[in-house]
Design a protein around this motif. Structure first.
Motif, PDB file in Angstrom:
ATOM      1  N   ASN A  37      -6.374  -2.485 -20.583  1.00 29.18           N
ATOM      2  CA  ASN A  37      -7.630  -2.955 -20.018  1.00 29.18           C
ATOM      3  C   ASN A  37      -8.269  -1.903 -19.118  1.00 29.18           C
ATOM      4  N   ASN A 148      -4.846  -6.898  -7.489  1.00 28.97           N
ATOM      5  CA  ASN A 148      -4.709  -7.959  -8.479  1.00 28.97           C
ATOM      6  C   ASN A 148      -4.060  -7.437  -9.766  1.00 28.97           C
ATOM      7  N   HIS A 149      -4.454  -6.246 -10.186  1.00 26.37           N
ATOM      8  CA  HIS A 149      -3.844  -5.677 -11.392  1.00 26.37           C
ATOM      9  C   HIS A 149      -2.375  -5.361 -11.173  1.00 26.37           C
ATOM     10  N   SER A 152      -0.445  -8.403 -11.521  1.00 27.25           N
ATOM     11  CA  SER A 152      -0.414  -8.958 -12.867  1.00 27.25           C
ATOM     12  C   SER A 152       0.577  -8.232 -13.774  1.00 27.25           C
ATOM     13  N   GLN A 156       2.758  -9.610 -17.012  1.00 22.77           N
ATOM     14  CA  GLN A 156       2.526  -9.127 -18.374  1.00 22.77           C
ATOM     15  C   GLN A 156       3.810  -8.595 -19.006  1.00 22.77           C
ATOM     16  N   ARG A 163      -1.914 -12.732 -20.774  1.00 19.51           N
ATOM     17  CA  ARG A 163      -2.777 -11.693 -21.293  1.00 19.51           C
ATOM     18  C   ARG A 163      -3.821 -11.332 -20.236  1.00 19.51           C
ATOM     19  N   ASP A 164      -4.062 -10.022 -20.088  1.00 19.62           N
ATOM     20  CA  ASP A 164      -5.054  -9.559 -19.128  1.00 19.62           C
ATOM     21  C   ASP A 164      -5.923  -8.484 -19.788  1.00 19.62           C
ATOM     22  N   ASP A 174      -4.187 -16.632 -24.859  1.00 20.55           N
ATOM     23  CA  ASP A 174      -4.799 -17.174 -23.651  1.00 20.55           C
ATOM     24  C   ASP A 174      -5.660 -18.375 -24.026  1.00 20.55           C
TER      25      ASP A 174
END
Length: 345
Positions: A37, A148-149, A152, A156, A163-164, A174
């Motif tokens: 991402n 935040n990432h 996560s 993951q 899922r991101d 998702d």
């Protein structure tokens, strides 16, 4: 007392539900996977603020992302890799960001995928917008987004249903994707084939083709059907003059400050190769780009050892073939004196 019992029951039910949902998707063959991402890209872009004489940067589209295996590259060359290739996009916005917003003057390897590279310079076009959006996100991202990432990533890495991603893969699980797959009655518009996930990426954006794409031909064929639908559509003619001129202007600036520019065209096969050969002939597109940039350039079509490499879905190499391609390309570049920051031992 009742509140405490309610909390305990709610917590227990949540654990049971999450566990059941995870076990279900594991039983369907789904495994935890990092999503490629905008945050993953931005983390790599941040490394460019502190480059050294061993830094090599890769930009381009998804082919160089899949086909250059970073672990092999770093082992064989003794360099440190920064992977900034962008799936389904032109490399020019990222090249412009490097030239205008950094002082990087090391080795820059650019993957050239003709339908994406030569398409257009229009900032509103999807091929340009995709890579420009990553550049913009890096410049504007907040500490909250960074944190935040980071939070996560462990989820993951350990939960298959998490899922991101920024892409809308039909094989994602998702809630948004699952609801999209519910069809009630007749819907207007064309029914496109499902576009299933075929990426396996690490935190440093080392991408490789999942083994399922080699062993499960039915799954690989779902991706081919998407490519067929896309390539069968109507597209405006490529804007060769503008795309080459824009890239050449950046190349001149980059080389003037001491940068080492290398162009690479990775393999394709099947319908992709057929379309590219007809619409983007090597002598009219690739050769002109190479001549005007005056850069070291390597096209898979020029080397016999690359003619039979396997692209399970016509556009990206299987993992084993990508390893071979990387090793052989390094040998070719070494013999040609293209890499200026190699290890000495």
């Amino acid at each position: 007392m009742q509140l405490k019992q309610t909390l305990i029951i709610a917590f227990a039910l949540s654990i049971i539900s999450i566990s059941a949902w995870e076990l279900y998707w594991r039983s369907q063959g789904l495994q935890p996977n990092i999503d490629d991402n905008k945050n993953l890209w931005a983390n790599q872009r941040a490394k460019l603020e502190n480059f050294n004489n061993k830094t090599v940067v890769f930009i381009g589209s998804s082919r160089i992302l899949y086909d250059i295996q970073l672990d092999i590259w770093e082992k064989e060359t003794g360099t440190n890799s920064i992977e900034l290739a962008t799936q389904g996009a032109s490399p020019t916005p990222v090249f412009r960001d490097i030239v205008e917003n950094t002082t990087f003057n090391g080795t820059l390897i650019v993957g050239i995928t003709p339908p994406l590279f030569f398409a257009t310079t229009n900032p509103k076009a999807e091929f340009i917008r995709r890579s420009q959006s990553l550049v913009d996100y890096y410049k504007k991202r907040t500490y909250a987004q960074i944190i935040n990432h980071k939070l996560s990533v462990p989820l993951q890495q350990n939960l298959a249903f998490i899922r991101d991603g920024d892409e809308s893969w039909d094989s994602d699980v998702d809630l948004k994707t699952l609801l999209k797959q519910i069809h009630i009655g007749t819907r207007e518009g064309p029914a496109y084939p499902p576009f299933n996930n075929f990426e396996d990426i690490s935190l440093d954006r080392h991408m490789k083709m999942p083994e399922r794409m080699v062993t499960d031909t039915a799954y690989a064929n779902t991706v081919k059907k998407v490519w067929t639908a896309i390539l069968s559509g109507d597209f405006p003619p490529p804007d060769k003059e503008s795309t080459i001129n824009a890239f050449v202007d950046l190349a001149k600036k980059f080389k003037k400050r001491g940068g080492n520019l290398i162009l690479v065209r990775c393999p394709s096969s099947g319908l992709f190769k057929e379309v590219e050969s007809k619409a983007f002939s090597k002598d009219l597109f690739w050769d002109e780009l190479v001549a005007k940039t005056k850069a070291k350039a390597y096209n898979y079509q020029d080397y016999s050892q690359f003619k039979d490499l396997f692209c399970p879905e016509w556009s990206h190499l299987a993992a084993k073939d990508a390893q071979f391609f990387t090793k052989e390309l390094i040998k070719i570049m070494k013999a040609d004196g293209a890499l200026t920051n190699l290890k000495t031992n």
